[in-house]
Design an enzyme around this catalytic site. Structure first.
Site, PDB file in Angstrom:
ATOM      1  N   LYS A 261       0.847  -1.217   0.000  1.00 35.03           N
ATOM      2  CA  LYS A 261       0.000   0.000   0.000  1.00 35.03           C
ATOM      3  C   LYS A 261       0.871   1.251   0.000  1.00 35.03           C
ATOM      4  CE  LYS A 261      -3.252   2.560   3.008  1.00 35.03           C
ATOM      5  NZ  LYS A 261      -4.126   2.517   4.197  1.00 35.03           N
ATOM      6  N   ASP A 266      -2.595  10.030   3.967  1.00 41.67           N
ATOM      7  CA  ASP A 266      -3.993   9.616   4.092  1.00 41.67           C
ATOM      8  C   ASP A 266      -4.740  10.617   4.974  1.00 41.67           C
ATOM      9  OD1 ASP A 266      -6.407   8.380   4.277  1.00 41.67           O
ATOM     10  OD2 ASP A 266      -5.730   6.689   5.506  1.00 41.67           O
ATOM     11  N   LYS A 273     -10.058  12.718   8.444  1.00 43.83           N
ATOM     12  CA  LYS A 273      -9.674  12.230   9.767  1.00 43.83           C
ATOM     13  C   LYS A 273      -9.651  13.403  10.747  1.00 43.83           C
ATOM     14  CE  LYS A 273      -6.572   8.458   8.304  1.00 43.83           C
ATOM     15  NZ  LYS A 273      -7.195   7.306   8.971  1.00 43.83           N
ATOM     16  N   ASP A 284       1.554   6.148   5.679  1.00 46.84           N
ATOM     17  CA  ASP A 284       0.583   5.234   5.067  1.00 46.84           C
ATOM     18  C   ASP A 284       1.085   4.608   3.756  1.00 46.84           C
ATOM     19  OD1 ASP A 284      -1.816   4.035   5.726  1.00 46.84           O
ATOM     20  OD2 ASP A 284      -3.025   5.394   4.493  1.00 46.84           O
ATOM     21  N   ASP A 343     -12.148   6.994   3.814  1.00 47.55           N
ATOM     22  CA  ASP A 343     -10.948   6.722   4.609  1.00 47.55           C
ATOM     23  C   ASP A 343     -10.565   5.232   4.547  1.00 47.55           C
ATOM     24  OD1 ASP A 343      -8.816   7.261   6.212  1.00 47.55           O
ATOM     25  OD2 ASP A 343      -9.969   7.432   8.081  1.00 47.55           O
ATOM     26  N   GLU A 345      -9.477   3.687   2.116  1.00 48.06           N
ATOM     27  CA  GLU A 345      -8.928   3.844   0.767  1.00 48.06           C
ATOM     28  C   GLU A 345      -7.876   2.785   0.441  1.00 48.06           C
ATOM     29  OE1 GLU A 345      -7.671   5.244   3.325  1.00 48.06           O
ATOM     30  OE2 GLU A 345      -5.538   4.905   2.994  1.00 48.06           O
ATOM     31  N   ARG A 347      -7.738  -0.419   0.950  1.00 52.59           N
ATOM     32  CA  ARG A 347      -8.268  -1.636   0.327  1.00 52.59           C
ATOM     33  C   ARG A 347      -8.676  -1.381  -1.116  1.00 52.59           C
ATOM     34  NH1 ARG A 347     -12.765  -2.106   4.935  1.00 52.59           N
ATOM     35  NH2 ARG A 347     -11.100  -1.049   6.046  1.00 52.59           N
TER      36      ARG A 347
HETATM   37  N1  BES Z   1      -4.343   4.372   7.021  1.00 51.87           N
HETATM   38  C1  BES Z   1      -5.447   4.020   7.811  1.00 51.87           C
HETATM   39  C2  BES Z   1      -5.122   2.970   8.871  1.00 51.87           C
HETATM   40  C3  BES Z   1      -4.151   3.371   9.953  1.00 51.87           C
HETATM   41  C4  BES Z   1      -4.610   3.763  11.186  1.00 51.87           C
HETATM   42  C5  BES Z   1      -2.792   3.263   9.756  1.00 51.87           C
HETATM   43  C6  BES Z   1      -3.710   4.085  12.189  1.00 51.87           C
HETATM   44  C7  BES Z   1      -1.891   3.590  10.752  1.00 51.87           C
HETATM   45  C8  BES Z   1      -2.355   4.000  11.976  1.00 51.87           C
HETATM   46  C9  BES Z   1      -6.583   3.473   6.931  1.00 51.87           C
HETATM   47  O1  BES Z   1      -6.622   3.948   5.639  1.00 51.87           O
HETATM   48  C10 BES Z   1      -7.865   3.854   7.581  1.00 51.87           C
HETATM   49  O2  BES Z   1      -8.104   5.019   7.694  1.00 51.87           O
HETATM   50  N2  BES Z   1      -8.633   2.855   8.006  1.00 51.87           N
HETATM   51  C11 BES Z   1      -9.868   3.091   8.660  1.00 51.87           C
HETATM   52  C12 BES Z   1     -10.898   2.155   8.073  1.00 51.87           C
HETATM   53  C13 BES Z   1     -12.310   2.482   8.426  1.00 51.87           C
HETATM   54  C14 BES Z   1     -12.747   3.788   7.790  1.00 51.87           C
HETATM   55  C15 BES Z   1     -13.211   1.356   7.952  1.00 51.87           C
HETATM   56  C16 BES Z   1      -9.674   2.814  10.142  1.00 51.87           C
HETATM   57  O3  BES Z   1      -8.906   1.930  10.495  1.00 51.87           O
HETATM   58  O4  BES Z   1     -10.268   3.528  10.949  1.00 51.87           O
HETATM   59 ZN    ZN Z   2      -4.781   4.562   4.828  1.00 50.10          ZN
HETATM   60 ZN    ZN Z   3      -7.695   5.796   5.456  1.00 52.46          ZN
END
Ligand code: BES
Ligand code: ZN
Ligand code: ZN
Length: 493
Positions: A261, A266, A273, A284, A343, A345, A347
């Site tokens: 990824k 992000d 966020k 990210d 968010d 994104e 996947r």
């Molecule tokens: N990049 C984040 C995941 C992340 C969180 C990485 C903390 C490093 C530290 C990912 O893209 C994300 O935002 N995931 C969301 C998914 C949700 C919206 C279903 C999450 O984990 O909250």
């Molecule tokens: Zn992310």
């Molecule tokens: Zn994200």
């Protein structure tokens, strides 16, 4: 820079001789080292307890300017990771003292480990790894460079061992410079690694080691219909790319694809966020950094495999042109996806990269690595990666490599009955789950839908990709978690 040496301490001048000392047993097989330890232990202030430290200057009979003794604790508690951490600490202490070359007395010889439960090969490898990784300083953005890395790190061994293990320093240096390259990319702020710049940097490094490089630019991604990936990229003024790095050995029987990824920042997109969750999102792209660095490392180590690294690189930003929650896009596979949350994104870019690499490279095995979910960090904390796999044998090998490298992994399940949480009323699949629980699992199940029943594993490194407090052989910033894991795994496949 790193060497195994068998030298006469009477004649060898170094800034520091560093001796690991065990609390209850003798672990060295050089008489001179044992007598130096006796001297330290005769002082009441040093027993060799874990993290004990004493420095003696200008000792008679040796030319080293100082001897730094570091305690390892009890023999039964010493393992490979204790040795890695010791060597990292030895390097860091020496850097703080502004030294430039050190000689570490290794507790191993040919077939001899003096009670440490590991083969000499692994003991020496661990010491070299800890020392080399501990020698990395990320100070590119500091006007004043307060600390300088050491210029010489040597291991003191008996002559037979320096001969037997003479290949190790170069191998470990390749491995550690891969990890360090990933660390540098991850720690670089997002204003200096917009997708175009990050792509350029990866390509330049890959070309140096003669990897075959192919980059799909935005126009080609549109032509080839990378609908899910392009939806993520839309909100940014920066242009996305898909980088493919190929390494192939003449005797290769299997093709392995590694997908990483590469979200250079992000923001969450329209599902922006909140403060507190944004600040570290430069990390990210850790999955892409780790895969690129692994490819560059194996180009030097040359395993008998064909390996392709596939890196979707984008920036996830909110703007008048960004994807909206509720949008439906057609992924590369042809399946439609409802974007419930912009968010989620990672996947979206991964599924297009996975579908494309299965079609193009027809791999036997596909493994993706990503900072995918906060939920994985909730489940396993900041030091352990989550593993998901459709194949038990592959999962076992990853777990074993995790133990051997101390890039720790824990397997989580892929329950069939959770798949329905990803149902969409309008599209073939939803990019978020109906439930607020089990987010790391549902993210993995989303990816699985696009893996075409291949042998596949997914590694969620949202926790261990980055650390805020320095550790024995890693400073604050990107850890490069995954490079040593992958290189070890590729040897086991
Ligand atoms: N990049 C984040 C995941 C992340 C969180 C990485 C903390 C490093 C530290 C990912 O893209 C994300 O935002 N995931 C969301 C998914 C949700 C919206 C279903 C999450 O984990 O909250
Ligand atoms: Zn992310
Ligand atoms: Zn994200």
């Amino acid at each position: 820079m790193m060497q195994l040496k068998s030298v006469d301490l009477k004649k060898t001048s170094v800034d520091a001789l560093i001796i690991p000392v065990c609390e209850d047993k003798e672990i060295h097989n050089l008489r001179k080292i044992s007598s130096l330890i006796k001297k330290a232990k005769s002082l009441n202030e040093f027993e060799g307890k874990k993290d004990d430290l004493v420095i003696l200057y200008n000792l008679p009979g040796i030319k080293a300017e100082r001897v730094i003794y570091l305690g390892l604790g009890k023999l039964e508690d010493i393992n490979i990771e204790v040795l890695r951490a010791f060597a990292g600490k030895a390097t860091k202490e020496s850097i703080k003292k502004k030294l430039s070359n050190i000689l570490i007395a290794a507790p191993a010889g040919q077939n001899i480990t003096r009670g440490i439960k590991a083969e000499p090969h692994f003991i020496i490898k661990a010491l070299l790894e800890g020392a080399c990784l501990g020698n990395h300083i990320f100070d590119k953005y500091k006007e004043e460079k307060k600390l300088k890395p050491l210029t010489g790190i040597n291991l003191l061994l008996k002559h037979d061992a320096t001969d037997q293990f003479k290949e190790l320093p170069a191998q470990v240096e390749a491995l550690c410079s891969g990890t360090i390259l990933a660390r540098e990319w991850i720690s670089t702020p997002s204003n200096d690694k917009r997708p175009e710049q990050f792509t350029e940097s990866i390509v330049a490094n890959a070309e140096k080691v003669d990897l075959k490089v192919e980059v799909l630019d935005e126009t080609q991604l549109k032509q080839k219909k990378f609908g899910a990936m392009l939806a993520v990229a839309k909100g940014s003024e920066s242009k996305p790319s898909l980088i493919c790095l190929e390494y192939s050995h003449n005797d290769a029987q299997e093709t392995i694809v590694l997908v990483g990824k590469g979200v250079t920042f992000d923001s969450g997109g329209i599902n922006l966020k909140p403060q507190g969750a944004l600040e570290d999102m430069k990390t990210d792209m850790s999955g892409a950094a780790v895969v690129a660095a692994t490819m560059i490392t194996i180009a030097k180590l040359k395993p008998k495999l064909k390996v392709v690294g596939v890196l979707p690189v984008v920036e996830n930003m909110p703007s008048g042109n960004a994807a909206r929650p509720g949008d439906i896009v057609k992924s590369y596979s042809g399946k439609t996806v409802e974007i419930g949350n912009t968010d989620a994104e990672g996947r979206l870019i991964l599924i297009d990269a996975i579908s494309y690499s299965i079609e193009k490279y027809k791999p036997e095995i596909i493994i993706d690595i990503a900072t995918l979910t906060g939920a994985c960090v909730v489940a396993l904390g900041e030091k352990i990666a989550g593993i998901f796999a459709s194949d038990d044998e592959l999962a076992e090998k990853i777990l074993q490599s995790g133990q051997d490298t101390n890039e720790r992994c824990w397997r989580l399940p892929l329950p069939d009955d959770y798949q329905k949480l990803l149902k969409s009323g309008f599209a073939d699949i939803h990019n978020i789950s109906d439930s607020r629980w089990g987010g790391a699992i549902t993210a993995a199940l989303f990816l699985k839908e696009f893996t075409d029943n291949k042998r596949w594993a997914h590694i969620d490194i949202a926790g261990p990709a980055y650390i805020k407090k320095e550790e024995a052989y890693c400073g604050h910033g990107g850890t490069g978690f995954g490079v040593r894991l992958f290189c070890d795994l590729l040897e086991k496949l």
